[in-house]
Design a protein around this motif. Structure first.
Motif, short mmCIF file in Angstrom:
data_model
loop_
_atom_site.label_atom_id
_atom_site.label_comp_id
_atom_site.label_asym_id
_atom_site.label_seq_id
_atom_site.Cartn_x
_atom_site.Cartn_y
_atom_site.Cartn_z
N GLU A 1 9.82 63.13 97.35
CA GLU A 1 11.16 63.69 97.22
C GLU A 1 11.57 64.44 98.49
OE1 GLU A 1 13.56 63.47 94.86
OE2 GLU A 1 12.25 61.94 94.05
N HIS B 1 13.66 56.66 88.09
CA HIS B 1 14.47 57.84 87.77
C HIS B 1 15.86 57.74 88.39
CE1 HIS B 1 12.10 58.96 91.37
NE2 HIS B 1 13.19 59.59 91.75
N ARG C 1 18.80 66.51 92.01
CA ARG C 1 17.52 66.61 91.29
C ARG C 1 17.28 65.30 90.53
NH1 ARG C 1 17.50 70.38 94.07
NH2 ARG C 1 17.24 72.59 93.56
N PRO C 2 16.04 64.78 90.59
CA PRO C 2 15.74 63.55 89.86
C PRO C 2 15.40 63.80 88.39
CG PRO C 2 13.88 64.18 91.25
CD PRO C 2 14.91 65.27 91.38
N TYR C 3 15.79 62.88 87.52
CA TYR C 3 15.45 62.93 86.09
C TYR C 3 15.10 61.52 85.64
CZ TYR C 3 17.11 67.66 86.42
OH TYR C 3 17.24 68.97 86.82
N SER C 4 14.20 61.44 84.67
CA SER C 4 13.67 60.13 84.24
C SER C 4 14.20 59.75 82.86
CB SER C 4 12.14 60.18 84.17
OG SER C 4 11.63 60.77 85.33
N LEU D 1 15.53 63.88 79.09
CA LEU D 1 14.99 65.10 78.48
C LEU D 1 14.83 66.11 79.61
CD1 LEU D 1 13.61 66.12 75.76
CD2 LEU D 1 11.46 65.68 76.94
N VAL D 2 15.43 67.28 79.45
CA VAL D 2 15.37 68.26 80.54
C VAL D 2 14.74 69.57 80.04
CG1 VAL D 2 16.66 69.60 82.22
CG2 VAL D 2 17.39 67.28 81.67
N ASN D 3 13.72 69.97 80.75
CA ASN D 3 13.08 71.25 80.49
C ASN D 3 13.68 72.25 81.47
OD1 ASN D 3 11.38 73.28 79.76
ND2 ASN D 3 9.55 72.40 80.72
N THR E 1 14.35 75.05 83.91
CA THR E 1 13.46 75.90 84.71
C THR E 1 14.14 77.26 84.91
OG1 THR E 1 12.77 73.92 85.88
CG2 THR E 1 12.23 76.02 86.92
N PRO E 2 13.48 78.35 84.51
CA PRO E 2 14.11 79.66 84.71
C PRO E 2 14.43 79.89 86.19
CG PRO E 2 12.12 79.85 83.38
CD PRO E 2 12.15 78.46 83.91
N GLY E 3 15.65 80.26 86.48
CA GLY E 3 16.04 80.53 87.87
C GLY E 3 16.36 79.27 88.66
N GLY E 4 16.24 78.10 88.04
CA GLY E 4 16.49 76.84 88.75
C GLY E 4 17.97 76.54 88.84
N SER F 1 19.04 73.60 86.60
CA SER F 1 18.81 74.01 85.21
C SER F 1 19.97 74.86 84.71
CB SER F 1 17.50 74.79 85.10
OG SER F 1 16.42 73.95 85.43
N VAL G 1 6.84 67.58 80.27
CA VAL G 1 8.07 66.82 80.08
C VAL G 1 8.06 65.48 80.82
CG1 VAL G 1 9.39 67.80 82.00
CG2 VAL G 1 10.56 67.23 79.88
C1 FAD Z 1 10.53 61.81 90.01
C2 FAD Z 1 10.90 63.06 89.23
C3 FAD Z 1 11.38 62.94 87.94
C4 FAD Z 1 11.73 64.08 87.20
N1 FAD Z 1 12.15 63.94 85.92
C5 FAD Z 1 12.43 65.04 85.19
C6 FAD Z 1 12.83 64.91 83.81
O1 FAD Z 1 12.96 63.81 83.26
N2 FAD Z 1 13.07 66.06 83.12
C7 FAD Z 1 12.95 67.31 83.72
O2 FAD Z 1 13.18 68.31 83.04
N3 FAD Z 1 12.59 67.44 85.01
C8 FAD Z 1 12.35 66.35 85.76
N4 FAD Z 1 12.00 66.50 87.06
C9 FAD Z 1 12.12 67.84 87.70
C10 FAD Z 1 13.60 68.06 88.09
O3 FAD Z 1 14.00 67.13 89.07
C11 FAD Z 1 13.89 69.46 88.69
O4 FAD Z 1 12.95 69.73 89.68
C12 FAD Z 1 13.86 70.55 87.64
O5 FAD Z 1 14.87 70.32 86.65
C13 FAD Z 1 14.13 71.93 88.29
O6 FAD Z 1 15.31 71.87 89.03
P1 FAD Z 1 16.19 73.17 89.24
O7 FAD Z 1 17.26 72.85 90.23
O8 FAD Z 1 16.64 73.73 87.92
O9 FAD Z 1 15.16 74.22 89.83
P2 FAD Z 1 15.05 74.68 91.37
O10 FAD Z 1 16.30 75.34 91.83
O11 FAD Z 1 14.57 73.53 92.17
O12 FAD Z 1 13.92 75.77 91.24
C14 FAD Z 1 12.58 75.42 90.85
C15 FAD Z 1 11.77 76.73 90.80
O13 FAD Z 1 11.75 77.35 92.08
C16 FAD Z 1 12.23 78.68 91.97
N5 FAD Z 1 13.06 78.96 93.14
C17 FAD Z 1 14.20 78.34 93.48
N6 FAD Z 1 14.69 78.86 94.62
C18 FAD Z 1 13.83 79.81 95.00
C19 FAD Z 1 13.75 80.70 96.11
N7 FAD Z 1 14.70 80.72 97.05
N8 FAD Z 1 12.70 81.54 96.19
C20 FAD Z 1 11.73 81.53 95.26
N9 FAD Z 1 11.74 80.72 94.20
C21 FAD Z 1 12.78 79.87 94.07
C22 FAD Z 1 13.04 78.74 90.70
O14 FAD Z 1 13.06 80.03 90.13
C23 FAD Z 1 12.32 77.74 89.82
O15 FAD Z 1 11.24 78.38 89.16
C24 FAD Z 1 11.62 65.37 87.80
C25 FAD Z 1 11.13 65.49 89.11
C26 FAD Z 1 10.76 64.36 89.80
C27 FAD Z 1 10.21 64.52 91.20
#
Ligand code: FAD
Length: 322
Positions: free
Chosen positions: A9, A98, A113-116, A130-132, A134-137, A140, A179
């Motif tokens: 990725e 994905h 962000r990728p999802y499957s 299906l999405v789990n 992520t706190p602070g994501g 998400s 997930v």
């Molecule tokens: C091929 C593939 C398939 C996937 N399929 C799925 C799926 O089907 N379902 C699913 O739920 N997920 C899946 N994922 C994961 C999904 O793509 C995301 O990574 C996930 O949803 C989190 O994204 P987000 O933007 O919410 O979190 P992000 O913003 O990327 O944050 C991730 C973590 O990092 C922390 N963080 C972010 N920024 C900072 C910072 N500046 N400093 C410190 N910490 C930080 C956040 O608090 C969090 O804990 C997949 C990933 C891949 C690679």
């Protein structure tokens, strides 16, 4: 490009380019799905959110069930508002591939962000993920705020799974973490629903605890097939029984045993090399082994390492990372 090459990725610049480096081509089987039509998701396409429900691992569809997981959502999307005739399109997302979700941050930067998808209807051009959360994501939070009727952009399919072969008597080991099992559901269904496919499927599903055994009801249903068996590993099962002396459950107390379904087995340990050896001992020929590993990079590395230790006859080309 070699479709078995693993593309990370991090190789993606995150700008949502039309020719994304993550595109490594489609498996040959996709040609049959397309039948002269265009893949509607080949460039960024808006999909309408049809429904958003909390995931219930037990599969009961009563809304607001106390066993629904508050942080895990099933999102159901469908194409709407196509500019040209919808008959010209299908939605081709092969099993194990994905899709990339795109939104824009308040700074103007793009967030990808990728999802499957765990369910796809190619002709209706609908899919579910299906999405789990992520706190602070970032994504998400975006998903948490999404309402039914909202439009979300996706493109794809992205992946490199080309495991389908004329060989129909394989031992397919599907090993997933949390997930990430979503990515494997359609692969299992494809094998089980193909009457000519005599492959045996050994599904190893690793979760933190029994409450988070995503798609538990599907694993139960799959177990009715002669050529399928699932093994559940729970790494962090908390216990509220006095029988287990510590906070961590032993899996032997009444409290936990009552949680299991008829004939359901769960091992309250992290999945290890010894467990893999035990499962593989049931099978004779190593040359027909296929391993499909879905989870974080760390998980994939760990499982690949124990697979490689297993027997040096396991061909690297038979190990697929989702
Ligand atoms: C091929 C593939 C398939 C996937 N399929 C799925 C799926 O089907 N379902 C699913 O739920 N997920 C899946 N994922 C994961 C999904 O793509 C995301 O990574 C996930 O949803 C989190 O994204 P987000 O933007 O919410 O979190 P992000 O913003 O990327 O944050 C991730 C973590 O990092 C922390 N963080 C972010 N920024 C900072 C910072 N500046 N400093 C410190 N910490 C930080 C956040 O608090 C969090 O804990 C997949 C990933 C891949 C690679």
């Amino acid at each position: 490009m070699d479709q078995t090459a693993v593309v990370s990725e991090s190789d993606c610049c995150g700008n949502g380019c039309a020719n994304c480096v993550l595109d490594v081509g489609l498996p040959k089987s996709t040609g049959e799905i397309l039948t002269g039509k265009q893949n509607v998701i080949a460039t960024y396409q808006k999909f309408r959110l049809f429904s958003k429900t909390r995931h219930n691992p037990k599969g009961t569809d009563i809304g607001n069930n106390s066993e629904d997981l508050s942080e895990v959502f099933e999102l159901y999307f469908g194409v709407t508002d196509l500019i040209t005739n919808s008959n010209d399109y299908v939605l081709a997302i092969p099993a194990g591939y994905h899709v990339m979700m795109r939104t824009y941050m308040s700074t103007g930067h793009v967030c990808l962000r990728p999802y499957s998808p765990f369910w796809v209807d190619g002709l209706a051009m609908e899919f579910k993920i299906l999405v789990n959360l992520t706190p602070g994501g970032y994504m998400s939070q975006y998903i948490k705020d999404l309402q039914v009727g909202d439009h979300v952009e996706f493109r794809g399919p992205i992946g490199s799974l080309e495991y389908i072969s004329t060989e129909k008597e394989r031992c397919v080991f599907i090993i997933s973490q949390g997930v990430a099992i979503a990515a494997t559901i359609r692969i299992v269904k494809n094998i089980l629903n193909d009457e000519e496919d005599l492959s045996r499927v050994y599904q190893v599903a690793c979760y933190k605890d029994i409450e988070h055994t995503y798609f538990r009801y599907l694993l139960r249903d799959f177990n009715k097939y002669w050529n399928y068996e699932s093994h559940i590993y729970l790494a962090h099962q908390k216990c509220s029984s006095d029988m287990c002396k510590t906070d961590e459950c032993t899996g032997k107390c009444d409290w936990f045993l009552k949680k299991l379904w008829y004939k359901e087995k769960a091992c309250l340990e992290r999945f290890s090399e010894a467990h893999l050896v035990d499962i593989c001992a049931k099978v004779n020929s190593y040359s027909k082994f296929v391993f499909i590993i879905a989870g974080s990079k760390k998980f994939q590395d760990f499982i690949t390492e124990i697979v490689n230790k297993l027997n040096n006859e396991v061909k690297q080309s038979n190990i697929f990372l989702l």
